[in-house]
Design a protein around this motif. Structure first.
Motif, PDB file in Angstrom:
ATOM      1  N   ALA A  50       0.828  -1.209   0.000  1.00 31.50           N
ATOM      2  CA  ALA A  50       0.000   0.000   0.000  1.00 31.50           C
ATOM      3  C   ALA A  50       0.863   1.260   0.000  1.00 31.50           C
ATOM      4  CB  ALA A  50      -0.927   0.008   1.208  1.00 31.50           C
ATOM      5  N   LYS A  51       2.076   1.146   0.533  1.00 33.68           N
ATOM      6  CA  LYS A  51       2.990   2.281   0.590  1.00 33.68           C
ATOM      7  C   LYS A  51       4.107   2.182  -0.442  1.00 33.68           C
ATOM      8  CE  LYS A  51       2.282   3.225   5.513  1.00 33.68           C
ATOM      9  NZ  LYS A  51       2.936   3.377   6.843  1.00 33.68           N
ATOM     10  N   ASN A  52       4.045   1.151  -1.282  1.00 36.17           N
ATOM     11  CA  ASN A  52       5.098   0.964  -2.305  1.00 36.17           C
ATOM     12  C   ASN A  52       6.495   0.971  -1.678  1.00 36.17           C
ATOM     13  OD1 ASN A  52       3.050   0.928  -4.173  1.00 36.17           O
ATOM     14  ND2 ASN A  52       3.902   2.522  -5.479  1.00 36.17           N
ATOM     15  N   THR A  53       6.645   0.293  -0.574  1.00 34.56           N
ATOM     16  CA  THR A  53       7.906   0.337   0.153  1.00 34.56           C
ATOM     17  C   THR A  53       8.315  -1.055   0.624  1.00 34.56           C
ATOM     18  OG1 THR A  53       7.428   2.587   0.923  1.00 34.56           O
ATOM     19  CG2 THR A  53       9.140   1.385   2.091  1.00 34.56           C
ATOM     20  N   VAL A  54       9.613  -1.324   0.523  1.00 38.19           N
ATOM     21  CA  VAL A  54      10.192  -2.531   1.092  1.00 38.19           C
ATOM     22  C   VAL A  54      11.199  -2.111   2.157  1.00 38.19           C
ATOM     23  CG1 VAL A  54      11.992  -2.700  -0.687  1.00 38.19           C
ATOM     24  CG2 VAL A  54      11.285  -4.740   0.561  1.00 38.19           C
ATOM     25  N   TYR A  55      11.296  -2.906   3.195  1.00 37.92           N
ATOM     26  CA  TYR A  55      12.133  -2.575   4.341  1.00 37.92           C
ATOM     27  C   TYR A  55      13.164  -3.673   4.591  1.00 37.92           C
ATOM     28  CZ  TYR A  55       8.083   0.423   5.238  1.00 37.92           C
ATOM     29  OH  TYR A  55       7.067   1.325   5.119  1.00 37.92           O
ATOM     30  N   LEU A  56      14.237  -3.267   5.242  1.00 38.12           N
ATOM     31  CA  LEU A  56      15.211  -4.233   5.738  1.00 38.12           C
ATOM     32  C   LEU A  56      15.561  -3.823   7.164  1.00 38.12           C
ATOM     33  CD1 LEU A  56      16.906  -6.752   4.999  1.00 38.12           C
ATOM     34  CD2 LEU A  56      18.799  -5.166   4.528  1.00 38.12           C
ATOM     35  N   GLN A  57      15.039  -4.567   8.117  1.00 39.04           N
ATOM     36  CA  GLN A  57      15.360  -4.339   9.518  1.00 39.04           C
ATOM     37  C   GLN A  57      16.642  -5.098   9.836  1.00 39.04           C
ATOM     38  OE1 GLN A  57      13.790  -2.392  11.962  1.00 39.04           O
ATOM     39  NE2 GLN A  57      15.618  -2.912  13.158  1.00 39.04           N
ATOM     40  N   MET A  58      17.648  -4.385  10.300  1.00 39.46           N
ATOM     41  CA  MET A  58      18.953  -4.990  10.571  1.00 39.46           C
ATOM     42  C   MET A  58      19.268  -4.854  12.052  1.00 39.46           C
ATOM     43  SD  MET A  58      21.072  -3.657   7.235  1.00 39.46           S
ATOM     44  CE  MET A  58      21.102  -1.957   7.790  1.00 39.46           C
ATOM     45  N   ASN A  59      19.362  -5.973  12.728  1.00 39.91           N
ATOM     46  CA  ASN A  59      19.683  -6.000  14.154  1.00 39.91           C
ATOM     47  C   ASN A  59      21.031  -6.686  14.372  1.00 39.91           C
ATOM     48  OD1 ASN A  59      17.123  -4.864  14.689  1.00 39.91           O
ATOM     49  ND2 ASN A  59      16.180  -6.901  14.821  1.00 39.91           N
ATOM     50  N   SER A  60      21.578  -6.493  15.558  1.00 43.99           N
ATOM     51  CA  SER A  60      22.858  -7.128  15.930  1.00 43.99           C
ATOM     52  C   SER A  60      23.903  -6.913  14.840  1.00 43.99           C
ATOM     53  CB  SER A  60      22.643  -8.624  16.185  1.00 43.99           C
ATOM     54  OG  SER A  60      21.696  -8.841  17.202  1.00 43.99           O
ATOM     55  N   LEU A  61      24.030  -5.682  14.414  1.00 44.55           N
ATOM     56  CA  LEU A  61      24.938  -5.382  13.309  1.00 44.55           C
ATOM     57  C   LEU A  61      26.386  -5.649  13.683  1.00 44.55           C
ATOM     58  CD1 LEU A  61      23.108  -2.253  11.980  1.00 44.55           C
ATOM     59  CD2 LEU A  61      23.740  -4.229  10.580  1.00 44.55           C
ATOM     60  N   LYS A  62      27.147  -6.076  12.685  1.00 44.99           N
ATOM     61  CA  LYS A  62      28.561  -6.390  12.846  1.00 44.99           C
ATOM     62  C   LYS A  62      29.373  -5.526  11.902  1.00 44.99           C
ATOM     63  CE  LYS A  62      27.329 -11.266  13.554  1.00 44.99           C
ATOM     64  NZ  LYS A  62      27.537 -12.650  13.070  1.00 44.99           N
ATOM     65  N   PRO A  63      30.637  -5.304  12.211  1.00 50.68           N
ATOM     66  CA  PRO A  63      31.477  -4.514  11.291  1.00 50.68           C
ATOM     67  C   PRO A  63      31.497  -5.077   9.866  1.00 50.68           C
ATOM     68  CG  PRO A  63      32.559  -4.723  13.406  1.00 50.68           C
ATOM     69  CD  PRO A  63      31.334  -5.601  13.474  1.00 50.68           C
ATOM     70  N   GLU A  64      31.393  -6.383   9.735  1.00 48.47           N
ATOM     71  CA  GLU A  64      31.400  -6.985   8.396  1.00 48.47           C
ATOM     72  C   GLU A  64      30.108  -6.738   7.617  1.00 48.47           C
ATOM     73  OE1 GLU A  64      32.093  -8.492  11.320  1.00 48.47           O
ATOM     74  OE2 GLU A  64      31.336 -10.583  11.345  1.00 48.47           O
ATOM     75  N   ASP A  65      29.109  -6.129   8.249  1.00 49.23           N
ATOM     76  CA  ASP A  65      27.903  -5.713   7.527  1.00 49.23           C
ATOM     77  C   ASP A  65      28.092  -4.373   6.827  1.00 49.23           C
ATOM     78  OD1 ASP A  65      26.012  -6.980  10.301  1.00 49.23           O
ATOM     79  OD2 ASP A  65      26.293  -7.947   8.349  1.00 49.23           O
ATOM     80  N   THR A  66      29.211  -3.731   7.051  1.00 49.28           N
ATOM     81  CA  THR A  66      29.494  -2.444   6.418  1.00 49.28           C
ATOM     82  C   THR A  66      29.525  -2.598   4.904  1.00 49.28           C
ATOM     83  OG1 THR A  66      30.726  -1.600   8.311  1.00 49.28           O
ATOM     84  CG2 THR A  66      31.205  -0.618   6.160  1.00 49.28           C
ATOM     85  N   ALA A  67      28.708  -1.804   4.221  1.00 45.14           N
ATOM     86  CA  ALA A  67      28.603  -1.895   2.763  1.00 45.14           C
ATOM     87  C   ALA A  67      27.628  -0.839   2.274  1.00 45.14           C
ATOM     88  CB  ALA A  67      28.108  -3.289   2.340  1.00 45.14           C
ATOM     89  N   VAL A  68      27.576  -0.684   0.961  1.00 44.56           N
ATOM     90  CA  VAL A  68      26.473   0.045   0.342  1.00 44.56           C
ATOM     91  C   VAL A  68      25.362  -0.965   0.096  1.00 44.56           C
ATOM     92  CG1 VAL A  68      25.708   1.394  -1.633  1.00 44.56           C
ATOM     93  CG2 VAL A  68      28.030   1.711  -0.722  1.00 44.56           C
ATOM     94  N   TYR A  69      24.163  -0.622   0.549  1.00 43.21           N
ATOM     95  CA  TYR A  69      23.014  -1.515   0.418  1.00 43.21           C
ATOM     96  C   TYR A  69      22.109  -1.011  -0.696  1.00 43.21           C
ATOM     97  CZ  TYR A  69      24.215  -4.113   4.600  1.00 43.21           C
ATOM     98  OH  TYR A  69      24.854  -4.931   5.511  1.00 43.21           O
ATOM     99  N   TYR A  70      21.723  -1.940  -1.558  1.00 45.78           N
ATOM    100  CA  TYR A  70      20.887  -1.633  -2.709  1.00 45.78           C
ATOM    101  C   TYR A  70      19.597  -2.427  -2.629  1.00 45.78           C
ATOM    102  CZ  TYR A  70      25.318  -0.032  -4.767  1.00 45.78           C
ATOM    103  OH  TYR A  70      26.504   0.596  -5.021  1.00 45.78           O
TER     104      TYR A  70
END
Length: 123
Positions: free
Chosen positions: A75-95
């Motif tokens: 209904a909002k034309n939106t997709v989400y990515l909830q990211m918890n317990s983040l780690k340094p290796e998650d560092t990146a550009v997200y597309y």
């Protein structure tokens, strides 16, 4: 055709959380499966999570299972990515990306891409 715009990236300490959003233009957003990918410096773009057009099916990379959650609001034309317990290796550009048909982990199958949002996780 659909245009995608990501937001929500930023700098966070290890163990923290972020929620990325991807807003899509167009009236046929609900027709597309959606995916999140990421690319770190010097590395290839990799699959993070995917979701079917209805939201009824999701899949995740092993490295993020149990920590990240993909969802969508058609209904909002939106997709989400909830990211918890983040780690340094998650560092990146997200597309975020959109494709016809079923969701997939193969980036070559996605027809439309956003410009990306930077996520940096400090140790």
């Amino acid at each position: 055709q659909v245009q995608l715009v990501e937001s929500g990236g930023g700098l966070v300490q290890a163990g923290g959380s972020l929620r990325l959003s991807c807003a899509a233009s167009g009236r046929t957003f609900s027709s597309y499966a959606m995916g999140w990918f990421r690319q770190a410096p010097g590395k290839e773009r990799e699959f993070v999570a995917g979701i079917s057009w209805s939201g009824g099916h999701t899949n995740y990379a092993e490295s993020v299972k149990g920590r990240f959650t993909i969802s969508r609001d058609n209904a909002k034309n939106t997709v989400y990515l909830q990211m918890n317990s983040l780690k340094p290796e998650d560092t990146a550009v997200y597309y975020c990306a959109a494709k016809y048909g079923s969701d997939s982990s193969l980036y070559a199958t996605y027809a439309y891409w956003g410009q990306g949002t930077q996520v940096t996780v400090s140790s």
